[in-house]
Design a protein around this motif. Structure first.
Motif, PDB file in Angstrom:
ATOM      1  N   SER A  96      95.791  19.545  83.223  1.00  0.00           N
ATOM      2  CA  SER A  96      95.957  20.786  83.972  1.00  0.00           C
ATOM      3  C   SER A  96      97.226  21.478  83.489  1.00  0.00           C
ATOM      4  CB  SER A  96      96.080  20.474  85.464  1.00  0.00           C
ATOM      5  OG  SER A  96      96.230  21.667  86.205  1.00  0.00           O
ATOM      6  N   LEU A  97      97.260  22.778  83.640  1.00  0.00           N
ATOM      7  CA  LEU A  97      98.459  23.539  83.309  1.00  0.00           C
ATOM      8  C   LEU A  97      99.112  23.992  84.603  1.00  0.00           C
ATOM      9  CD1 LEU A  97      97.214  25.717  80.318  1.00  0.00           C
ATOM     10  CD2 LEU A  97      98.536  23.604  80.235  1.00  0.00           C
ATOM     11  N   ALA A  98     100.383  23.733  84.731  1.00  0.00           N
ATOM     12  CA  ALA A  98     101.149  24.144  85.915  1.00  0.00           C
ATOM     13  C   ALA A  98     102.156  25.197  85.480  1.00  0.00           C
ATOM     14  CB  ALA A  98     101.866  22.940  86.520  1.00  0.00           C
ATOM     15  N   LYS A  99     102.473  26.109  86.393  1.00  0.00           N
ATOM     16  CA  LYS A  99     103.432  27.169  86.077  1.00  0.00           C
ATOM     17  C   LYS A  99     104.557  27.180  87.091  1.00  0.00           C
ATOM     18  CE  LYS A  99     100.320  30.282  83.724  1.00  0.00           C
ATOM     19  NZ  LYS A  99      99.783  31.627  83.623  1.00  0.00           N
ATOM     20  N   ASP A 100     105.768  27.480  86.592  1.00  0.00           N
ATOM     21  CA  ASP A 100     106.894  27.657  87.501  1.00  0.00           C
ATOM     22  C   ASP A 100     106.970  29.120  87.913  1.00  0.00           C
ATOM     23  OD1 ASP A 100     108.186  29.056  85.427  1.00  0.00           O
ATOM     24  OD2 ASP A 100     109.557  27.416  84.949  1.00  0.00           O
ATOM     25  N   THR A 101     107.953  29.482  88.714  1.00  0.00           N
ATOM     26  CA  THR A 101     108.065  30.846  89.234  1.00  0.00           C
ATOM     27  C   THR A 101     108.362  31.875  88.142  1.00  0.00           C
ATOM     28  OG1 THR A 101     110.377  30.438  89.772  1.00  0.00           O
ATOM     29  CG2 THR A 101     108.770  30.149  91.545  1.00  0.00           C
ATOM     30  N   ASN A 102     108.845  31.423  86.996  1.00  0.00           N
ATOM     31  CA  ASN A 102     109.118  32.324  85.869  1.00  0.00           C
ATOM     32  C   ASN A 102     107.930  32.442  84.924  1.00  0.00           C
ATOM     33  OD1 ASN A 102     111.806  32.786  86.709  1.00  0.00           O
ATOM     34  ND2 ASN A 102     112.439  30.878  85.749  1.00  0.00           N
ATOM     35  N   GLY A 103     106.843  31.738  85.214  1.00  0.00           N
ATOM     36  CA  GLY A 103     105.651  31.801  84.379  1.00  0.00           C
ATOM     37  C   GLY A 103     105.619  30.798  83.247  1.00  0.00           C
ATOM     38  N   LYS A 104     106.634  29.923  83.156  1.00  0.00           N
ATOM     39  CA  LYS A 104     106.632  28.889  82.116  1.00  0.00           C
ATOM     40  C   LYS A 104     105.553  27.865  82.447  1.00  0.00           C
ATOM     41  CE  LYS A 104     109.423  25.606  79.574  1.00  0.00           C
ATOM     42  NZ  LYS A 104     110.704  25.000  79.334  1.00  0.00           N
ATOM     43  N   THR A 105     104.824  27.444  81.422  1.00  0.00           N
ATOM     44  CA  THR A 105     103.694  26.539  81.599  1.00  0.00           C
ATOM     45  C   THR A 105     104.072  25.109  81.234  1.00  0.00           C
ATOM     46  OG1 THR A 105     102.177  28.343  81.072  1.00  0.00           O
ATOM     47  CG2 THR A 105     101.303  26.127  80.908  1.00  0.00           C
ATOM     48  N   TYR A 106     103.590  24.167  82.047  1.00  0.00           N
ATOM     49  CA  TYR A 106     103.812  22.738  81.836  1.00  0.00           C
ATOM     50  C   TYR A 106     102.458  22.031  81.840  1.00  0.00           C
ATOM     51  CZ  TYR A 106     108.551  23.966  83.274  1.00  0.00           C
ATOM     52  OH  TYR A 106     109.793  24.550  83.369  1.00  0.00           O
ATOM     53  N   PRO A 107     102.050  21.425  80.721  1.00  0.00           N
ATOM     54  CA  PRO A 107     100.802  20.645  80.712  1.00  0.00           C
ATOM     55  C   PRO A 107     101.002  19.324  81.469  1.00  0.00           C
ATOM     56  CG  PRO A 107     101.502  21.210  78.467  1.00  0.00           C
ATOM     57  CD  PRO A 107     102.634  21.539  79.389  1.00  0.00           C
TER      58      PRO A 107
END
Length: 138
Positions: A96-107
């Protein structure tokens, strides 16, 4: 003196009320991040972020540190002592891809018990230098 006592009371109340997920990250040398996921469900999850390369779900760390229990994510990570994973699927997890409040993506690799670990953290494994803080905790 009365004001100092009141100030200490307020400060101790604030410290006591700290979110347990934030607290486990902070006390163990990690930064807490809240991430939004949309797959396989919409959710907001907490992670402990070590060295900008290593991340694990904060609840998995709470379980490991305070209850001596392993989530599926921490079990999979521990298995990297003697096996390697090339994908989340290799570890029986959903990517899954997760995003922080700045839009940076973390797999992330999401497991059936709702635990998760950073995909690259799992692939790099137990002996990778950026994962050393995490290995010490687990």
């Amino acid at each position: 003196m009365k004001y100092i006592t009141l100030l200490l009371l307020v400060l101790s109340s604030i410290a006591y009320a700290e979110n347990p997920q934030r607290r486990v990250c902070r006390l163990n040398g990690a930064q807490f991040l809240a991430l939004d996921i949309t797959e396989p469900r919409v959710d907001n999850v907490g992670i402990c972020f070590f060295n900008e390369k290593s991340l694990m779900g904060s609840i998995s760390l709470i379980l490991a540190i305070h209850e001596g229990k392993d989530s599926q994510a921490s079990k999979a990570f521990k298995k990297t002592k003697y096996t390697t994973y090339k994908t989340c699927k290799d570890a029986n997890a959903f990517k899954s891809l997760a995003k922080d409040t700045n839009g940076k993506t973390y797999p992330l690799c999401l497991f059936s018990d709702d635990s998760f670990i950073g995909e690259q953290t799992l692939i790099d494994g137990w002996y990778y230098m950026h994962n050393s803080r995490l290995t010490k905790l687990l």
